[in-house]
Write a protein that holds these residues in place. Sequence first.
Motif, PDB file in Angstrom:
ATOM      1  N   LEU A 159       1.588   6.552  -6.919  1.00 50.50           N
ATOM      2  CA  LEU A 159       0.396   7.221  -7.446  1.00 50.50           C
ATOM      3  C   LEU A 159       0.410   8.707  -7.113  1.00 50.50           C
ATOM      4  N   ALA A 160       0.744   9.049  -5.858  1.00 50.35           N
ATOM      5  CA  ALA A 160       0.795  10.459  -5.466  1.00 50.35           C
ATOM      6  C   ALA A 160       1.870  11.203  -6.247  1.00 50.35           C
ATOM      7  N   SER A 161       3.009  10.560  -6.495  1.00 43.39           N
ATOM      8  CA  SER A 161       4.082  11.213  -7.251  1.00 43.39           C
ATOM      9  C   SER A 161       3.644  11.491  -8.682  1.00 43.39           C
ATOM     10  N   ALA A 162       2.982  10.512  -9.311  1.00 46.41           N
ATOM     11  CA  ALA A 162       2.536  10.703 -10.694  1.00 46.41           C
ATOM     12  C   ALA A 162       1.499  11.819 -10.798  1.00 46.41           C
ATOM     13  N   ILE A 163       0.535  11.836  -9.880  1.00 47.34           N
ATOM     14  CA  ILE A 163      -0.516  12.860  -9.940  1.00 47.34           C
ATOM     15  C   ILE A 163       0.057  14.232  -9.624  1.00 47.34           C
ATOM     16  N   SER A 164       0.897  14.327  -8.594  1.00 45.10           N
ATOM     17  CA  SER A 164       1.454  15.628  -8.220  1.00 45.10           C
ATOM     18  C   SER A 164       2.357  16.176  -9.320  1.00 45.10           C
ATOM     19  N   LEU A 165       3.130  15.307  -9.994  1.00 43.06           N
ATOM     20  CA  LEU A 165       3.971  15.774 -11.097  1.00 43.06           C
ATOM     21  C   LEU A 165       3.112  16.279 -12.250  1.00 43.06           C
ATOM     22  N   THR A 166       2.042  15.564 -12.568  1.00 42.58           N
ATOM     23  CA  THR A 166       1.136  16.009 -13.636  1.00 42.58           C
ATOM     24  C   THR A 166       0.526  17.365 -13.323  1.00 42.58           C
ATOM     25  N   LEU A 167       0.044  17.528 -12.088  1.00 41.52           N
ATOM     26  CA  LEU A 167      -0.573  18.798 -11.706  1.00 41.52           C
ATOM     27  C   LEU A 167       0.451  19.924 -11.637  1.00 41.52           C
TER      28      LEU A 167
ATOM     29  N   ALA B 236      -2.756   8.198  -1.095  1.00 44.75           N
ATOM     30  CA  ALA B 236      -2.144   8.990  -2.164  1.00 44.75           C
ATOM     31  C   ALA B 236      -2.756  10.383  -2.227  1.00 44.75           C
ATOM     32  N   ALA B 237      -4.076  10.459  -2.086  1.00 49.31           N
ATOM     33  CA  ALA B 237      -4.739  11.765  -2.119  1.00 49.31           C
ATOM     34  C   ALA B 237      -4.309  12.636  -0.941  1.00 49.31           C
ATOM     35  N   MET B 238      -4.162  12.049   0.250  1.00 47.27           N
ATOM     36  CA  MET B 238      -3.795  12.836   1.414  1.00 47.27           C
ATOM     37  C   MET B 238      -2.344  13.317   1.353  1.00 47.27           C
TER      38      MET B 238
ATOM     39  N   PHE C 217       2.892  18.133  -4.021  1.00 48.75           N
ATOM     40  CA  PHE C 217       2.657  19.211  -4.975  1.00 48.75           C
ATOM     41  C   PHE C 217       3.443  20.460  -4.585  1.00 48.75           C
ATOM     42  N   ARG C 218       3.423  20.803  -3.305  1.00 46.28           N
ATOM     43  CA  ARG C 218       4.152  21.985  -2.846  1.00 46.28           C
ATOM     44  C   ARG C 218       5.660  21.796  -2.966  1.00 46.28           C
ATOM     45  N   LEU C 219       6.134  20.564  -2.817  1.00 43.50           N
ATOM     46  CA  LEU C 219       7.557  20.301  -3.015  1.00 43.50           C
ATOM     47  C   LEU C 219       7.966  20.440  -4.477  1.00 43.50           C
ATOM     48  N   LEU C 220       7.091  20.004  -5.384  1.00 43.86           N
ATOM     49  CA  LEU C 220       7.447  19.957  -6.795  1.00 43.86           C
ATOM     50  C   LEU C 220       7.210  21.268  -7.534  1.00 43.86           C
ATOM     51  N   LEU C 221       6.234  22.065  -7.107  1.00 41.69           N
ATOM     52  CA  LEU C 221       5.841  23.222  -7.901  1.00 41.69           C
ATOM     53  C   LEU C 221       6.982  24.213  -8.123  1.00 41.69           C
ATOM     54  N   PRO C 222       7.747  24.631  -7.106  1.00 46.79           N
ATOM     55  CA  PRO C 222       8.852  25.569  -7.386  1.00 46.79           C
ATOM     56  C   PRO C 222       9.897  24.983  -8.332  1.00 46.79           C
ATOM     57  N   GLU C 223      10.240  23.703  -8.138  1.00 47.87           N
ATOM     58  CA  GLU C 223      11.225  23.070  -9.007  1.00 47.87           C
ATOM     59  C   GLU C 223      10.694  22.931 -10.435  1.00 47.87           C
ATOM     60  N   THR C 224       9.402  22.683 -10.572  1.00 44.03           N
ATOM     61  CA  THR C 224       8.815  22.538 -11.900  1.00 44.03           C
ATOM     62  C   THR C 224       8.814  23.873 -12.645  1.00 44.03           C
ATOM     63  N   ARG C 225       8.501  24.952 -11.945  1.00 43.09           N
ATOM     64  CA  ARG C 225       8.540  26.266 -12.581  1.00 43.09           C
ATOM     65  C   ARG C 225       9.955  26.622 -13.026  1.00 43.09           C
ATOM     66  N   ALA C 226      10.935  26.304 -12.186  1.00 39.60           N
ATOM     67  CA  ALA C 226      12.327  26.564 -12.576  1.00 39.60           C
ATOM     68  C   ALA C 226      12.728  25.706 -13.776  1.00 39.60           C
TER      69      ALA C 226
ATOM     70  N   VAL D 230       0.840  -1.207   0.000  1.00 38.34           N
ATOM     71  CA  VAL D 230       0.000   0.000   0.000  1.00 38.34           C
ATOM     72  C   VAL D 230       0.869   1.248   0.000  1.00 38.34           C
ATOM     73  N   ALA D 231       1.932   1.261   0.807  1.00 39.52           N
ATOM     74  CA  ALA D 231       2.786   2.442   0.906  1.00 39.52           C
ATOM     75  C   ALA D 231       3.489   2.727  -0.417  1.00 39.52           C
ATOM     76  N   ILE D 232       4.060   1.709  -1.037  1.00 34.17           N
ATOM     77  CA  ILE D 232       4.762   1.910  -2.307  1.00 34.17           C
ATOM     78  C   ILE D 232       3.778   2.333  -3.400  1.00 34.17           C
ATOM     79  N   GLY D 233       2.620   1.676  -3.451  1.00 33.59           N
ATOM     80  CA  GLY D 233       1.630   2.044  -4.458  1.00 33.59           C
ATOM     81  C   GLY D 233       1.120   3.463  -4.283  1.00 33.59           C
ATOM     82  N   SER D 234       0.823   3.866  -3.042  1.00 32.37           N
ATOM     83  CA  SER D 234       0.323   5.222  -2.809  1.00 32.37           C
ATOM     84  C   SER D 234       1.398   6.261  -3.099  1.00 32.37           C
ATOM     85  N   ALA D 235       2.670   5.944  -2.792  1.00 36.19           N
ATOM     86  CA  ALA D 235       3.757   6.885  -3.080  1.00 36.19           C
ATOM     87  C   ALA D 235       3.914   7.088  -4.578  1.00 36.19           C
TER      88      ALA D 235
END
Length: 516
Positions: free
Chosen positions: A333-341, A394-396, A402-411, A326-331
């Motif tokens: 899934l959350a990584s894929a969704i947060s990167l997309t967003l 994954a949703a939680m 998302f907050r970790l990735l957004l600044p790096e994604t903008r850069a 469950v932990a690996i799957g949720s990690a």
Amino acid sequence: MASRAGPITARATAAFLGLAVAALTLGSAALTAGHATDWSRGPADGAALRFTLVQAALSALVSCLLAIPLTRALARRRFAARALLIRLLAAPFLLPVVVAVLGLLAVFGRAGPANAALTGLGLPPLSIFGLHGVVLAHVFLNLPLATRMILQGWQAIPAERFRLAMALGMPPSAQFRHLEAPMLRSVLPGALATIFLLCLTSFAIALTLGGGPSASTIELSIYQALRFEFDLGRAALLAALQFALCAAVTLATLRLTTGAVFGPGLGRPLHIPNPQGWRRLVDRAIIVLATAFLLGPLIGVTLRGLPGLAELPPGVWPALARSLAVAIGSALLASAISLTLALAVARGQRWLELTAMLPLSASGLVIGTGLFLAVHPSIQPETLALPVTLAVNAAMALPYLFRLLLPETRALLADYGRLSESLGLHGLTRLRLITLPRLARPLGFGAGLAAALSMGDLGVIALFASERSETLPLLIQRLMGAYRMDAAAGAALVLVSASFALFWAFDRWGTSRATA
């Protein structure tokens, strides 16, 4: 075609994320209308609401009040293990709640050293169960978070302000009044609201330390209504009430977040004047006591868990395997969704930022309640225990990633966006050659954080699981309920070791794959 894939995927992701909250809303409305609720439980539900608000308010207030002197001591003292101590402040946040509870029981329980010291002084022993136990556990888990949040505020004060204060001969009290107090007025409201929200949605602590009907929270009442009374209408109403509380606090948190109170500095390292005399002794005492308070339960779990390894029941290893899956799957899934967003928001689709923060408006247990109510008429909830737990975890974790990735994604888009377009890099090729290598470090850290949080989840799984689908935190809670404390401590040591190992593995992967 490739240029349209990003927006389409982002919209599909947004729709997926909205499904959980939509299931809660529709399920609550339908079942509230379709099932008669026993309104004689109204006083009990009112008491649960009052206890929820009181314990969350006290926990947030005590955590922040204790964090202020600790943060000030860390900000103005320099010692050999300072950097290590600040890093260790992240450990309780990653610690599974059920393990934290066992650690607190080892220190503050009836046979713990704290009560032994009180008995030696001729004072009556303390009970860790009830309101004070819930507040103590919340302070243990959230004091480090409050300290890190306030420490960032201290580090945001330009170093030149303190140099000017020293040049003007300001005493420490005047420096606090003119420099540190304005910063605290800016930072504290957001820290209080954030911790208040976390304590509103803390199900496992109330389940293990609540101490009966007089110390029951809304989420515990939801769990009892579903698992023991099977009162679906009452569970739906309580879930809607909890959702409204969380949404209101989330909106308040956004409103309370303010900008910097000081202008930009020259980027020099912060150096706060280091008072001597009694202030130096007080700072040292605060740091030592805080370290003992935070590390004591961890040491207690280790010392009690080592002998308990010999008493582990056979079900520990299958439960551990389910928790890891469950932990690996949720990690992932959350990584894929947060990167997309994050990529979609960085490209200008700002409305998706609200979608990424949507899970903050509801706890995992409340989302799980909505899904339970939605699937119950047609599907046995036990058959969906692990997939639903994976999806909700994954949703939680999504807002943090998302907050970790957004600044790096903008850069990333600012540095390589035009070059990638000119070279015709799109889709999987751009993801493999540009995006993943440049974002590997935050992705690995965020995935490790999501995996560690999922390993310790004791919310959704408690609603859905049977004995054949229980995870390790649920097994530990059941061992505690059966008063098999040594076996529970051994299983807790296995859980915390697996959680930190999983976090380290993801973080190490991100660091090794990252490009400068």
